[in-house]
Design a protein around this motif. Structure first.
Motif, PDB file in Angstrom:
ATOM      1  N   ALA A   6      60.279  60.760 -18.647  1.00  0.00           N
ATOM      2  CA  ALA A   6      59.004  61.145 -18.036  1.00  0.00           C
ATOM      3  C   ALA A   6      58.886  60.637 -16.604  1.00  0.00           C
ATOM      4  O   ALA A   6      58.120  61.180 -15.813  1.00  0.00           O
ATOM      5  CB  ALA A   6      57.835  60.636 -18.872  1.00  0.00           C
ATOM      6  N   TYR A   7      59.679  59.619 -16.263  1.00  0.00           N
ATOM      7  CA  TYR A   7      59.636  59.112 -14.889  1.00  0.00           C
ATOM      8  C   TYR A   7      59.925  60.225 -13.891  1.00  0.00           C
ATOM      9  O   TYR A   7      59.340  60.265 -12.806  1.00  0.00           O
ATOM     10  CB  TYR A   7      60.598  57.944 -14.686  1.00  0.00           C
ATOM     11  N   SER A   8      60.818  61.149 -14.246  1.00  0.00           N
ATOM     12  CA  SER A   8      61.174  62.207 -13.295  1.00  0.00           C
ATOM     13  C   SER A   8      59.982  63.134 -13.055  1.00  0.00           C
ATOM     14  O   SER A   8      59.785  63.617 -11.933  1.00  0.00           O
ATOM     15  CB  SER A   8      62.392  62.991 -13.765  1.00  0.00           C
ATOM     16  N   LEU A   9      59.183  63.372 -14.076  1.00  0.00           N
ATOM     17  CA  LEU A   9      57.975  64.181 -13.888  1.00  0.00           C
ATOM     18  C   LEU A   9      56.976  63.448 -13.016  1.00  0.00           C
ATOM     19  O   LEU A   9      56.413  64.019 -12.074  1.00  0.00           O
ATOM     20  CB  LEU A   9      57.341  64.515 -15.238  1.00  0.00           C
ATOM     21  N   PHE A  10      56.751  62.165 -13.331  1.00  0.00           N
ATOM     22  CA  PHE A  10      55.807  61.394 -12.534  1.00  0.00           C
ATOM     23  C   PHE A  10      56.258  61.329 -11.077  1.00  0.00           C
ATOM     24  O   PHE A  10      55.468  61.581 -10.164  1.00  0.00           O
ATOM     25  CB  PHE A  10      55.634  59.972 -13.073  1.00  0.00           C
ATOM     26  N   ASP A  11      57.505  60.982 -10.868  1.00  0.00           N
ATOM     27  CA  ASP A  11      58.014  60.831  -9.506  1.00  0.00           C
ATOM     28  C   ASP A  11      57.922  62.137  -8.723  1.00  0.00           C
ATOM     29  O   ASP A  11      57.624  62.130  -7.527  1.00  0.00           O
ATOM     30  CB  ASP A  11      59.452  60.314  -9.522  1.00  0.00           C
ATOM     31  N   THR A  12      58.160  63.260  -9.386  1.00  0.00           N
ATOM     32  CA  THR A  12      58.065  64.560  -8.731  1.00  0.00           C
ATOM     33  C   THR A  12      56.642  64.812  -8.237  1.00  0.00           C
ATOM     34  O   THR A  12      56.430  65.240  -7.093  1.00  0.00           O
ATOM     35  CB  THR A  12      58.505  65.687  -9.686  1.00  0.00           C
ATOM     36  N   VAL A  13      55.662  64.530  -9.086  1.00  0.00           N
ATOM     37  CA  VAL A  13      54.268  64.730  -8.699  1.00  0.00           C
ATOM     38  C   VAL A  13      53.869  63.753  -7.598  1.00  0.00           C
ATOM     39  O   VAL A  13      53.258  64.143  -6.598  1.00  0.00           O
ATOM     40  CB  VAL A  13      53.331  64.594  -9.923  1.00  0.00           C
ATOM     41  N   ALA A  14      54.225  62.483  -7.765  1.00  0.00           N
ATOM     42  CA  ALA A  14      53.872  61.473  -6.765  1.00  0.00           C
ATOM     43  C   ALA A  14      54.494  61.813  -5.413  1.00  0.00           C
ATOM     44  O   ALA A  14      53.813  61.755  -4.378  1.00  0.00           O
ATOM     45  CB  ALA A  14      54.318  60.084  -7.227  1.00  0.00           C
ATOM     46  N   ASN A  15      55.749  62.185  -5.419  1.00  0.00           N
ATOM     47  CA  ASN A  15      56.418  62.519  -4.162  1.00  0.00           C
ATOM     48  C   ASN A  15      55.805  63.756  -3.512  1.00  0.00           C
ATOM     49  O   ASN A  15      55.666  63.813  -2.284  1.00  0.00           O
ATOM     50  CB  ASN A  15      57.914  62.717  -4.387  1.00  0.00           C
ATOM     51  N   ALA A  16      55.410  64.732  -4.318  1.00  0.00           N
ATOM     52  CA  ALA A  16      54.783  65.934  -3.763  1.00  0.00           C
ATOM     53  C   ALA A  16      53.454  65.591  -3.103  1.00  0.00           C
ATOM     54  O   ALA A  16      53.141  66.117  -2.020  1.00  0.00           O
ATOM     55  CB  ALA A  16      54.573  66.971  -4.863  1.00  0.00           C
ATOM     56  N   LEU A  17      52.684  64.715  -3.730  1.00  0.00           N
ATOM     57  CA  LEU A  17      51.417  64.305  -3.130  1.00  0.00           C
ATOM     58  C   LEU A  17      51.643  63.570  -1.812  1.00  0.00           C
ATOM     59  O   LEU A  17      50.941  63.803  -0.828  1.00  0.00           O
ATOM     60  CB  LEU A  17      50.633  63.419  -4.107  1.00  0.00           C
ATOM     61  N   ILE A  18      52.631  62.702  -1.789  1.00  0.00           N
ATOM     62  CA  ILE A  18      52.950  61.953  -0.566  1.00  0.00           C
ATOM     63  C   ILE A  18      53.395  62.915   0.529  1.00  0.00           C
ATOM     64  O   ILE A  18      52.907  62.854   1.666  1.00  0.00           O
ATOM     65  CB  ILE A  18      54.023  60.886  -0.850  1.00  0.00           C
ATOM     66  N   GLU A  19      54.316  63.814   0.202  1.00  0.00           N
ATOM     67  CA  GLU A  19      54.837  64.756   1.187  1.00  0.00           C
ATOM     68  C   GLU A  19      53.756  65.695   1.713  1.00  0.00           C
ATOM     69  O   GLU A  19      53.801  66.120   2.871  1.00  0.00           O
ATOM     70  CB  GLU A  19      55.993  65.549   0.585  1.00  0.00           C
ATOM     71  N   ALA A  20      52.769  66.008   0.868  1.00  0.00           N
ATOM     72  CA  ALA A  20      51.683  66.894   1.282  1.00  0.00           C
ATOM     73  C   ALA A  20      50.632  66.165   2.109  1.00  0.00           C
ATOM     74  O   ALA A  20      49.709  66.787   2.637  1.00  0.00           O
ATOM     75  CB  ALA A  20      51.016  67.517   0.057  1.00  0.00           C
ATOM     76  N   GLY A  21      50.778  64.855   2.237  1.00  0.00           N
ATOM     77  CA  GLY A  21      49.818  64.086   3.017  1.00  0.00           C
ATOM     78  C   GLY A  21      48.490  63.884   2.303  1.00  0.00           C
ATOM     79  O   GLY A  21      47.450  63.747   2.957  1.00  0.00           O
ATOM     80  N   ALA A  22      48.526  63.868   0.964  1.00  0.00           N
ATOM     81  CA  ALA A  22      47.294  63.679   0.193  1.00  0.00           C
ATOM     82  C   ALA A  22      46.652  62.338   0.547  1.00  0.00           C
ATOM     83  O   ALA A  22      47.349  61.353   0.823  1.00  0.00           O
ATOM     84  CB  ALA A  22      47.602  63.725  -1.301  1.00  0.00           C
ATOM     85  N   SER A  23      45.339  62.325   0.535  1.00  0.00           N
ATOM     86  CA  SER A  23      44.616  61.076   0.810  1.00  0.00           C
ATOM     87  C   SER A  23      44.862  60.079  -0.319  1.00  0.00           C
ATOM     88  O   SER A  23      45.276  60.454  -1.425  1.00  0.00           O
ATOM     89  CB  SER A  23      43.111  61.357   0.910  1.00  0.00           C
ATOM     90  N   ASP A  24      44.577  58.814  -0.023  1.00  0.00           N
ATOM     91  CA  ASP A  24      44.718  57.794  -1.058  1.00  0.00           C
ATOM     92  C   ASP A  24      43.831  58.107  -2.254  1.00  0.00           C
ATOM     93  O   ASP A  24      44.243  57.931  -3.403  1.00  0.00           O
ATOM     94  CB  ASP A  24      44.386  56.404  -0.501  1.00  0.00           C
ATOM     95  N   ALA A  25      42.616  58.579  -1.998  1.00  0.00           N
ATOM     96  CA  ALA A  25      41.695  58.900  -3.094  1.00  0.00           C
ATOM     97  C   ALA A  25      42.260  60.013  -3.972  1.00  0.00           C
ATOM     98  O   ALA A  25      42.178  59.947  -5.205  1.00  0.00           O
ATOM     99  CB  ALA A  25      40.333  59.300  -2.543  1.00  0.00           C
ATOM    100  N   THR A  26      42.851  61.012  -3.350  1.00  0.00           N
ATOM    101  CA  THR A  26      43.429  62.121  -4.115  1.00  0.00           C
ATOM    102  C   THR A  26      44.635  61.656  -4.917  1.00  0.00           C
ATOM    103  O   THR A  26      44.772  61.998  -6.099  1.00  0.00           O
ATOM    104  CB  THR A  26      43.823  63.275  -3.172  1.00  0.00           C
TER     105      THR A  26
END
Length: 75
Positions: A6-26
């Protein structure tokens, strides 16, 4: 038996949020939900993912909101 990959799913989502420039709150809100869902599916490698994001306070807070904190005795 736990769900170690499941780490690969989590990391994929987390990395996508980071790359998209999501705010800390998001990041915190979205990943808190993702972590809870993965835990409900018997995720057992949470600390492996947390370790990869220790430098991102929003992600660390998302883990903490689900009762997962980096052990004080770990570097």
């Amino acid at each position: 038996m736990g769900w170690g990959s499941a780490y690969s799913l989590f990391d994929t989502v987390a990395n996508a949020l980071i790359e998209a420039g999501a705010s800390d709150a998001t990041k915190e809100r979205a990943l808190t939900t993702v972590i809870a869902r993965l835990q409900a599916e018997d995720w057992d490698t949470e600390l492996d993912s947390l370790q990869s994001y220790l430098d991102d306070p929003a992600i660390v807070r998302a883990f903490a909101a689900n009762g997962i904190e980096w052990p004080e005795d770990q570097p």
